[in-house]
Design a protein around this motif. Structure first.
Motif, PDB file in Angstrom:
ATOM      1  N   LEU A 113       0.831  -1.207   0.000  1.00 49.94           N
ATOM      2  CA  LEU A 113       0.000   0.000   0.000  1.00 49.94           C
ATOM      3  C   LEU A 113       0.865   1.258   0.000  1.00 49.94           C
ATOM      4  O   LEU A 113       0.546   2.258  -0.657  1.00 49.94           O
ATOM      5  CB  LEU A 113      -0.924  -0.001   1.221  1.00 49.94           C
ATOM      6  CG  LEU A 113      -2.040  -1.053   1.212  1.00 49.94           C
ATOM      7  CD1 LEU A 113      -2.806  -1.023   2.533  1.00 49.94           C
ATOM      8  CD2 LEU A 113      -3.002  -0.810   0.050  1.00 49.94           C
ATOM      9  N   ALA A 114       1.980   1.220   0.741  1.00 46.65           N
ATOM     10  CA  ALA A 114       2.872   2.383   0.803  1.00 46.65           C
ATOM     11  C   ALA A 114       3.514   2.669  -0.556  1.00 46.65           C
ATOM     12  O   ALA A 114       3.938   3.805  -0.815  1.00 46.65           O
ATOM     13  CB  ALA A 114       3.955   2.149   1.852  1.00 46.65           C
ATOM     14  N   MET A 115       3.608   1.656  -1.395  1.00 45.44           N
ATOM     15  CA  MET A 115       4.174   1.847  -2.726  1.00 45.44           C
ATOM     16  C   MET A 115       3.110   2.218  -3.760  1.00 45.44           C
ATOM     17  O   MET A 115       3.333   3.075  -4.619  1.00 45.44           O
ATOM     18  CB  MET A 115       4.898   0.575  -3.176  1.00 45.44           C
ATOM     19  CG  MET A 115       6.134   0.236  -2.374  1.00 45.44           C
ATOM     20  SD  MET A 115       6.920  -1.277  -2.989  1.00 45.44           S
ATOM     21  CE  MET A 115       8.404  -1.334  -1.984  1.00 45.44           C
ATOM     22  N   ILE A 116       1.949   1.588  -3.646  1.00 44.06           N
ATOM     23  CA  ILE A 116       0.933   1.725  -4.692  1.00 44.06           C
ATOM     24  C   ILE A 116       0.080   2.976  -4.512  1.00 44.06           C
ATOM     25  O   ILE A 116      -0.166   3.727  -5.468  1.00 44.06           O
ATOM     26  CB  ILE A 116       0.035   0.467  -4.726  1.00 44.06           C
ATOM     27  CG1 ILE A 116       0.866  -0.750  -5.137  1.00 44.06           C
ATOM     28  CG2 ILE A 116      -1.131   0.668  -5.690  1.00 44.06           C
ATOM     29  CD1 ILE A 116       0.119  -2.063  -5.020  1.00 44.06           C
ATOM     30  N   VAL A 124      11.541   3.358   1.127  1.00 41.46           N
ATOM     31  CA  VAL A 124      10.218   3.465   0.497  1.00 41.46           C
ATOM     32  C   VAL A 124       9.786   4.911   0.251  1.00 41.46           C
ATOM     33  O   VAL A 124       9.223   5.217  -0.806  1.00 41.46           O
ATOM     34  CB  VAL A 124       9.162   2.709   1.337  1.00 41.46           C
ATOM     35  CG1 VAL A 124       7.747   2.969   0.797  1.00 41.46           C
ATOM     36  CG2 VAL A 124       9.463   1.215   1.299  1.00 41.46           C
ATOM     37  N   PRO A 125      10.017   5.859   1.178  1.00 42.09           N
ATOM     38  CA  PRO A 125       9.606   7.239   0.897  1.00 42.09           C
ATOM     39  C   PRO A 125      10.232   7.816  -0.376  1.00 42.09           C
ATOM     40  O   PRO A 125       9.674   8.726  -0.986  1.00 42.09           O
ATOM     41  CB  PRO A 125      10.073   8.013   2.142  1.00 42.09           C
ATOM     42  CG  PRO A 125      10.093   6.992   3.227  1.00 42.09           C
ATOM     43  CD  PRO A 125      10.516   5.729   2.570  1.00 42.09           C
ATOM     44  N   LEU A 126      11.388   7.282  -0.772  1.00 43.47           N
ATOM     45  CA  LEU A 126      12.032   7.781  -1.986  1.00 43.47           C
ATOM     46  C   LEU A 126      11.246   7.415  -3.241  1.00 43.47           C
ATOM     47  O   LEU A 126      11.429   8.040  -4.286  1.00 43.47           O
ATOM     48  CB  LEU A 126      13.456   7.220  -2.090  1.00 43.47           C
ATOM     49  CG  LEU A 126      14.419   7.617  -0.965  1.00 43.47           C
ATOM     50  CD1 LEU A 126      15.773   6.954  -1.172  1.00 43.47           C
ATOM     51  CD2 LEU A 126      14.577   9.134  -0.921  1.00 43.47           C
ATOM     52  N   LEU A 127      10.373   6.400  -3.133  1.00 43.01           N
ATOM     53  CA  LEU A 127       9.587   5.992  -4.296  1.00 43.01           C
ATOM     54  C   LEU A 127       8.655   7.106  -4.758  1.00 43.01           C
ATOM     55  O   LEU A 127       8.526   7.375  -5.959  1.00 43.01           O
ATOM     56  CB  LEU A 127       8.771   4.737  -3.983  1.00 43.01           C
ATOM     57  CG  LEU A 127       9.493   3.395  -4.078  1.00 43.01           C
ATOM     58  CD1 LEU A 127       8.568   2.279  -3.636  1.00 43.01           C
ATOM     59  CD2 LEU A 127       9.968   3.153  -5.496  1.00 43.01           C
ATOM     60  N   SER A 128       7.968   7.741  -3.815  1.00 39.14           N
ATOM     61  CA  SER A 128       7.048   8.820  -4.171  1.00 39.14           C
ATOM     62  C   SER A 128       7.799   9.976  -4.823  1.00 39.14           C
ATOM     63  O   SER A 128       7.379  10.512  -5.850  1.00 39.14           O
ATOM     64  CB  SER A 128       6.311   9.315  -2.928  1.00 39.14           C
ATOM     65  OG  SER A 128       5.583   8.273  -2.330  1.00 39.14           O
ATOM     66  N   ALA A 129       8.937  10.333  -4.211  1.00 38.81           N
ATOM     67  CA  ALA A 129       9.742  11.405  -4.789  1.00 38.81           C
ATOM     68  C   ALA A 129      10.264  11.007  -6.164  1.00 38.81           C
ATOM     69  O   ALA A 129      10.330  11.831  -7.081  1.00 38.81           O
ATOM     70  CB  ALA A 129      10.906  11.743  -3.859  1.00 38.81           C
ATOM     71  N   ALA A 130      10.615   9.716  -6.324  1.00 39.76           N
ATOM     72  CA  ALA A 130      11.127   9.247  -7.613  1.00 39.76           C
ATOM     73  C   ALA A 130      10.055   9.323  -8.690  1.00 39.76           C
ATOM     74  O   ALA A 130      10.313   9.743  -9.824  1.00 39.76           O
ATOM     75  CB  ALA A 130      11.644   7.818  -7.474  1.00 39.76           C
TER      76      ALA A 130
END
Length: 556
Positions: free
Chosen positions: A171-174, A292-298
């Motif tokens: 969920l944190a990724m999607i 994982v927080p870097l995914l949103s920024a990425a």
């Protein structure tokens, strides 16, 4: 990746340093694994120490933690070092691509483009491609790999813990990704507004003297402020989306910690798990969630890089106006005879002809003056000779052969141009004079300065040839700038001199002396000379004189 067609073109482009990027990804994963192991090992030490097993029982795990703590920093540094090396290598390739792209299309293809817009694409949009490697690909690869690793570790210890971690982790990724993609259409104008703002700033800076002189600086500043407010608003919306994505990740992290802790405690109470794991498994969750927080920024950065890449590819998709032949012919040596035969040119399909069936001859070593009023097509003739624009009909001959049979670079190497907007680059006077021939000797520079009526002026400068001329020659007068351009053309030593209003900005006596010196110098060197002028006295110094009227040769 169907949402990112431009990024696919960037990633699959030849020359992408894939091996270095793969190595950086492996180092990033190793660093993430060290973090997971460090936190899990720390939890194990805390749990075992609470049971007072004695120091001997903890020596091995303590040594392992020390090794992981030592390796974590160097691994992360190595990832950054190799990742930046790969990104800089890739940017070098893209800057070369951009240069080749512009070189094939300037000036004809981009004549109607704003210089500020081109500047933004050439600087900001190219630099943005570096973020594709550093802030998009590598963080995504490391975060996904670390998520899989952490979930597998949890599952090996307690299968239900893998489920308790995996669901919040997914969920944190999607969910943030869906939120960012859902807002992408609303925030897509952020990059466009930034480009418009840069272009407008460049226009205002370049036109500041005129704006102030005509009292239009206030209106220009209001328009600039309005555009800046729009760009700031778009940036704030992007930032709000990023904050929401970060909040979702933190909530999922909290849920994963509570869930893993709950199933771990239950397993311990049911005697299915050692009590030590009450600290190990939750701390493993923290290590797994770290990237994982870097995914949103990425993902957010990927959208921005996609728009920048698309803007760059728009330059490459512009048709090349003049192209080289598949099998170019070889130009002969010596000063060429130049001839226009029925040359017709228009700058756009909906514009009138600027050259209409022009025919003229410039024999080797001769001089030809082309006169006419403003807008008669004189400068357009030079554009045709240099193959800056394609002819609509007719052709240009060099040494008896159609110029279209030769490479553009070979044809242009025959000419030394002094046009009405001759550009001086920020730097020294010497660097501008030797632009066409960096190896020119002092005697050649001195002779060219004398022919351009600049020798006394240069002798009076405190720093001589090392004097800084300023961006576009702003530190010297307009007349001096024009004569520097003439001297530069003489130093280049090309076979044909193209002089477009060389006396512009000079008083009549100075212009007359300048042209007399240049004509004499060209004759002494055996160079051909084509002079564009509206002054009858200047034209009379040439062997031939023709007159252009509305793009046509008119007999006197």
């Amino acid at each position: 990746m169907s949402r990112f067609p431009a990024l696919r073109r960037v990633i699959t482009a030849p020359g992408t340093p894939r091996a270095r990027l793969a190595l950086a990804g492996l180092l990033g994963l190793a660093s993430a694994a060290a973090t997971i192991g460090l936190l899990a090992g720390s939890g194990y030490v805390v749990g075992r120490a609470a049971l007072r097993p004695g120091l001997d029982a903890l020596v091995g795990i303590l040594a392992s933690i020390e090794v992981l703590a030592f390796l974590r920093g160097p691994l992360r540094y190595a990832e950054r070092l190799i990742g930046h090396d790969a990104a800089l290598r890739a940017l070098t390739q893209w800057r070369l691509w951009l240069y080749d792209c512009l070189a094939d299309r300037v000036p004809a293809a981009f004549a109607s483009w704003r210089s500020g817009d081109l500047l933004t694409r050439a600087v900001d949009d190219v630099d943005a491609l570096g973020d594709l490697y550093l802030r998009t690909l590598l963080p995504v690869v490391v975060a996904v790999a670390a998520a899989i690793l952490g979930t597998v570790v949890e599952g090996l210890v307690l299968p239900v813990a893998a489920l308790a971690l995996g669901i919040p982790l997914a969920l944190a990724m999607i969910v943030p990704a869906a939120l960012i993609l859902g807002r992408a259409n609303h925030d897509s104008n952020s990059a466009a507004l930034a480009g418009q703002l840069t272009a407008r700033v460049v226009d205002v800076i370049h036109g500041a003297p005129d704006l102030i002189a005509f009292g239009a600086d206030g209106d220009a500043f209001e328009q600039l402020t309005h555009l800046a407010d729009q760009a700031d608003g778009a940036d704030r919306r992007v930032a709000a989306t990023a904050r929401a994505a970060t909040l979702i990740v933190q909530l999922c992290l909290g849920a994963a910690l509570v869930a893993v802790l709950a199933v771990t405690v239950a397993a311990v109470h049911a005697h299915h798990l050692d009590r030590v794991m009450v600290a190990v498994l939750p701390l493993t969750v923290l290590g797994t969630f770290e990237p994982v927080p870097l995914l949103s920024a990425a993902l957010s950065r990927a959208l921005s890089v996609e728009r920048s890449a698309d803007r760059l590819f728009q330059l490459g998709d512009v048709p090349v106006p003049v192209s080289d032949p598949a099998t170019p012919a070889t130009l002969g040596s010596g000063v060429p005879a130049v001839r226009a035969d029925g040359a017709s040119l228009r700058y756009a399909p909906d514009l009138p002809l600027v050259l209409d069936g022009v025919s003229l001859d410039l024999p080797a070593g001769a001089s030809l003056a082309v006169t006419g009023s403003s807008g008669a097509g004189k400068s357009s003739l030079i554009n045709s000779l240099l193959r800056f624009w394609p002819l609509e009909s007719g052709h240009i001959e060099v040494n008896g052969g159609d110029a279209g049979r030769f490479r553009q670079s070979d044809v242009r190497a025959l000419f030394a141009l002094v046009d009405q907007s001759a550009h001086l680059f920020g730097g020294t006077l010497r660097a501008n004079l030797t632009l066409g021939r960096p190896d020119a000797g002092e005697d050649e520079i001195t002779a060219a300065l004398a022919a351009a009526q600049l020798d006394e002026w240069v002798a009076g400068l405190p720093e001589g040839l090392e004097t800084q001329v300023g961006d576009d020659g702003t530190a010297i007068s307009g007349g001096e700038r024009r004569r520097v351009a003439v001297a530069r053309a003489l130093i280049a030593g090309r076979d044909v001199l193209l002089l477009d209003e060389p006396g512009s900005g000079l008083d009549a006596p100075t212009a007359d002396h300048l042209l007399a010196s240049v004509v004499a110098a060209a004759a002494e060197r055996g160079q051909s000379l084509l002079l564009i002028t509206h002054r009858a006295a200047e034209a009379e110094r040439c062997d031939q004189v023709v007159r252009l009227v509305q793009g046509r040769i008119v007999k006197e």
